[in-house]
Write a protein that holds these residues in place. Sequence first.
Motif, PDB file in Angstrom:
ATOM      1  N   GLN A 104      43.399   2.014  20.133  1.00  0.00           N
ATOM      2  CA  GLN A 104      43.610   1.249  21.522  1.00  0.00           C
ATOM      3  C   GLN A 104      43.730   2.288  22.664  1.00  0.00           C
ATOM      4  N   ALA A 105      44.556   3.088  22.434  1.00  0.00           N
ATOM      5  CA  ALA A 105      44.862   4.167  23.858  1.00  0.00           C
ATOM      6  C   ALA A 105      45.288   5.614  23.113  1.00  0.00           C
ATOM      7  N   VAL A 106      45.208   6.307  24.166  1.00  0.00           N
ATOM      8  CA  VAL A 106      45.813   7.857  23.824  1.00  0.00           C
ATOM      9  C   VAL A 106      47.151   7.739  24.581  1.00  0.00           C
ATOM     10  N   LYS A 119      48.042  16.229  37.203  1.00  0.00           N
ATOM     11  CA  LYS A 119      46.686  16.279  38.011  1.00  0.00           C
ATOM     12  C   LYS A 119      45.473  16.072  37.027  1.00  0.00           C
ATOM     13  N   LEU A 120      45.365  16.863  35.997  1.00  0.00           N
ATOM     14  CA  LEU A 120      43.986  16.831  34.870  1.00  0.00           C
ATOM     15  C   LEU A 120      44.063  15.311  34.274  1.00  0.00           C
ATOM     16  N   LEU A 126      43.835   9.070  32.685  1.00  0.00           N
ATOM     17  CA  LEU A 126      45.166   8.587  32.168  1.00  0.00           C
ATOM     18  C   LEU A 126      45.991   7.871  33.346  1.00  0.00           C
ATOM     19  N   ARG A 127      46.909   6.887  33.043  1.00  0.00           N
ATOM     20  CA  ARG A 127      47.330   6.400  33.828  1.00  0.00           C
ATOM     21  C   ARG A 127      49.026   6.506  33.893  1.00  0.00           C
ATOM     22  N   LEU A 128      49.821   6.829  34.790  1.00  0.00           N
ATOM     23  CA  LEU A 128      51.137   6.969  34.586  1.00  0.00           C
ATOM     24  C   LEU A 128      51.693   5.531  34.302  1.00  0.00           C
ATOM     25  N   MET A 129      52.496   5.294  33.182  1.00  0.00           N
ATOM     26  CA  MET A 129      52.842   4.183  32.911  1.00  0.00           C
ATOM     27  C   MET A 129      54.278   3.975  33.183  1.00  0.00           C
ATOM     28  N   TYR A 148      52.188   8.941  30.181  1.00  0.00           N
ATOM     29  CA  TYR A 148      50.594   8.657  30.446  1.00  0.00           C
ATOM     30  C   TYR A 148      49.945   7.755  29.621  1.00  0.00           C
ATOM     31  N   GLN A 149      49.102   7.043  29.681  1.00  0.00           N
ATOM     32  CA  GLN A 149      48.175   6.309  28.682  1.00  0.00           C
ATOM     33  C   GLN A 149      46.793   6.221  29.413  1.00  0.00           C
ATOM     34  N   TYR A 150      45.768   6.426  28.457  1.00  0.00           N
ATOM     35  CA  TYR A 150      44.639   6.311  28.541  1.00  0.00           C
ATOM     36  C   TYR A 150      44.041   5.201  27.670  1.00  0.00           C
ATOM     37  N   ASP A 151      43.771   3.914  28.280  1.00  0.00           N
ATOM     38  CA  ASP A 151      43.146   2.807  27.328  1.00  0.00           C
ATOM     39  C   ASP A 151      41.691   3.027  26.967  1.00  0.00           C
ATOM     40  N   LEU A 152      41.345   3.053  25.805  1.00  0.00           N
ATOM     41  CA  LEU A 152      40.051   2.990  25.214  1.00  0.00           C
ATOM     42  C   LEU A 152      39.141   1.845  25.506  1.00  0.00           C
ATOM     43  N   PRO A 153      38.115   2.009  25.703  1.00  0.00           N
ATOM     44  CA  PRO A 153      36.942   0.889  25.759  1.00  0.00           C
ATOM     45  C   PRO A 153      37.046   0.138  24.773  1.00  0.00           C
TER      46      PRO A 153
END
Length: 155
Positions: A104-106, A119-120, A126-129, A148-153
Amino acid sequence: MALAVAGLWFGSRYWYTEYIQFSLLDDMLDIRKYYLERDGYGFWVAESGGELVGTVAALPSSEPGGEKHLELKRLSVSKNHRGKGIAKALCRTVIDFAQQRGCQAVVLTTTFAQISACKLYERIGLRLMNTLAPELKFKFFGFKILAYQYDLPNH
Protein backbone atom coordinates in the motif's frame (compact mmCIF):
# COMPACT_ATOMS: atom_id res chain seq x y z
CA MET A 1 29.57 29.60 21.63
CA ALA A 2 32.62 27.81 20.19
CA LEU A 3 32.46 25.28 23.03
CA ALA A 4 28.78 24.56 22.28
CA VAL A 5 29.52 24.05 18.57
CA ALA A 6 32.42 21.74 19.40
CA GLY A 7 30.20 19.77 21.77
CA LEU A 8 27.51 19.47 19.12
CA TRP A 9 30.05 18.33 16.53
CA PHE A 10 31.59 15.67 18.81
CA GLY A 11 28.17 14.51 20.00
CA SER A 12 26.77 14.11 16.50
CA ARG A 13 29.97 12.42 15.34
CA TYR A 14 29.69 9.93 18.22
CA TRP A 15 26.06 9.05 17.38
CA TYR A 16 26.82 8.78 13.67
CA THR A 17 29.78 6.46 14.36
CA GLU A 18 27.61 4.39 16.69
CA TYR A 19 24.95 4.09 13.96
CA ILE A 20 27.52 2.97 11.36
CA GLN A 21 28.97 0.38 13.73
CA PHE A 22 25.48 -0.95 14.53
CA SER A 23 24.66 -1.17 10.82
CA LEU A 24 27.80 -3.12 10.09
CA LEU A 25 26.84 -5.61 12.81
CA ASP A 26 23.27 -5.90 11.56
CA ASP A 27 21.92 -5.91 8.00
CA MET A 28 25.07 -4.65 6.29
CA LEU A 29 27.18 -7.46 7.74
CA ASP A 30 25.80 -9.91 5.17
CA ILE A 31 23.73 -8.12 2.53
CA ARG A 32 23.05 -11.32 0.56
CA LYS A 33 21.69 -13.18 3.58
CA TYR A 34 19.75 -10.24 5.04
CA TYR A 35 18.24 -8.73 1.89
CA LEU A 36 18.58 -11.06 -1.08
CA GLU A 37 17.64 -14.39 0.46
CA ARG A 38 14.46 -13.21 2.23
CA ASP A 39 11.03 -12.81 0.71
CA GLY A 40 9.88 -9.20 0.50
CA TYR A 41 13.38 -7.77 0.95
CA GLY A 42 15.61 -6.22 -1.70
CA PHE A 43 18.94 -4.51 -2.20
CA TRP A 44 20.03 -2.62 -5.32
CA VAL A 45 23.21 -0.91 -6.42
CA ALA A 46 23.92 1.74 -9.03
CA GLU A 47 27.13 1.56 -11.00
CA SER A 48 28.90 4.01 -13.26
CA GLY A 49 31.94 2.97 -15.25
CA GLY A 50 32.24 -0.22 -13.19
CA GLU A 51 32.28 1.78 -9.95
CA LEU A 52 29.66 1.39 -7.21
CA VAL A 53 28.04 4.82 -6.88
CA GLY A 54 24.81 4.17 -5.00
CA THR A 55 22.77 1.73 -2.93
CA VAL A 56 19.25 1.31 -1.62
CA ALA A 57 17.49 -1.41 0.34
CA ALA A 58 13.88 -2.35 1.06
CA LEU A 59 12.24 -4.51 3.68
CA PRO A 60 8.77 -5.07 5.09
CA SER A 61 7.94 -2.37 7.63
CA SER A 62 8.14 -3.40 11.27
CA GLU A 63 5.88 -0.55 12.36
CA PRO A 64 2.48 -1.48 13.84
CA GLY A 65 -0.10 -1.41 11.07
CA GLY A 66 2.65 -1.47 8.48
CA GLU A 67 2.14 -5.03 7.26
CA LYS A 68 1.43 -3.75 3.75
CA HIS A 69 4.18 -1.13 3.84
CA LEU A 70 7.68 -1.47 2.48
CA GLU A 71 10.48 0.44 4.20
CA LEU A 72 13.13 2.20 2.11
CA LYS A 73 16.55 2.04 3.79
CA ARG A 74 20.24 2.49 3.10
CA LEU A 75 19.84 5.06 0.32
CA SER A 76 23.29 6.37 -0.42
CA VAL A 77 24.96 7.98 -3.44
CA SER A 78 28.66 8.82 -3.54
CA LYS A 79 29.40 12.53 -3.35
CA ASN A 80 30.89 12.73 -6.87
CA HIS A 81 27.69 11.33 -8.39
CA ARG A 82 25.04 13.33 -6.56
CA GLY A 83 22.71 15.56 -8.55
CA LYS A 84 22.61 13.13 -11.49
CA GLY A 85 19.27 11.47 -10.68
CA ILE A 86 20.78 8.31 -9.19
CA ALA A 87 19.03 8.64 -5.82
CA LYS A 88 15.74 9.32 -7.58
CA ALA A 89 16.18 6.21 -9.75
CA LEU A 90 17.02 4.10 -6.70
CA CYS A 91 13.91 5.39 -4.89
CA ARG A 92 11.78 4.62 -7.97
CA THR A 93 13.21 1.09 -7.96
CA VAL A 94 11.97 0.56 -4.40
CA ILE A 95 8.57 2.11 -5.22
CA ASP A 96 8.22 -0.19 -8.26
CA PHE A 97 9.25 -3.20 -6.16
CA ALA A 98 6.64 -2.32 -3.53
CA GLN A 99 3.95 -1.90 -6.18
CA GLN A 100 4.79 -5.28 -7.73
CA ARG A 101 4.47 -6.88 -4.30
CA GLY A 102 1.02 -5.36 -3.74
CA CYS A 103 2.07 -3.02 -0.96
CA GLN A 104 0.00 0.00 0.00
CA ALA A 105 2.87 2.38 0.70
CA VAL A 106 6.62 2.93 0.90
CA VAL A 107 7.79 4.41 4.19
CA LEU A 108 11.09 5.67 5.51
CA THR A 109 12.61 7.57 8.38
CA THR A 110 15.48 10.01 8.22
CA THR A 111 16.88 12.83 10.30
CA PHE A 112 16.26 16.53 9.93
CA ALA A 113 19.95 16.93 9.11
CA GLN A 114 19.50 15.11 5.80
CA ILE A 115 18.19 18.24 4.09
CA SER A 116 18.95 17.25 0.49
CA ALA A 117 17.48 13.78 1.05
CA CYS A 118 14.29 15.28 2.48
CA LYS A 119 13.97 17.57 -0.54
CA LEU A 120 14.40 14.57 -2.85
CA TYR A 121 11.76 12.55 -1.00
CA GLU A 122 9.28 15.39 -1.25
CA ARG A 123 10.04 15.97 -4.96
CA ILE A 124 9.28 12.35 -5.80
CA GLY A 125 6.02 12.37 -3.86
CA LEU A 126 6.72 11.20 -0.34
CA ARG A 127 4.77 13.07 2.31
CA LEU A 128 6.09 14.03 5.72
CA MET A 129 3.81 12.10 8.07
CA ASN A 130 5.38 12.66 11.46
CA THR A 131 8.25 14.34 13.27
CA LEU A 132 9.59 12.39 16.22
CA ALA A 133 11.88 13.57 18.97
CA PRO A 134 13.74 10.50 20.24
CA GLU A 135 15.50 9.97 23.56
CA LEU A 136 16.17 12.85 25.91
CA LYS A 137 19.88 13.04 25.03
CA PHE A 138 18.90 13.73 21.40
CA LYS A 139 16.26 16.31 22.35
CA PHE A 140 19.02 18.40 23.92
CA PHE A 141 20.56 18.91 20.47
CA GLY A 142 17.20 19.46 18.75
CA PHE A 143 17.66 16.16 16.90
CA LYS A 144 14.48 14.96 15.18
CA ILE A 145 13.49 11.95 13.14
CA LEU A 146 11.22 12.53 10.16
CA ALA A 147 8.80 9.84 8.95
CA TYR A 148 7.83 9.90 5.26
CA GLN A 149 5.28 7.89 3.28
CA TYR A 150 4.54 7.34 -0.41
CA ASP A 151 1.05 5.97 -0.98
CA LEU A 152 0.96 3.60 -3.94
CA PRO A 153 -1.80 3.94 -6.56
CA ASN A 154 -4.90 1.76 -6.16
CA HIS A 155 -4.60 1.64 -2.35
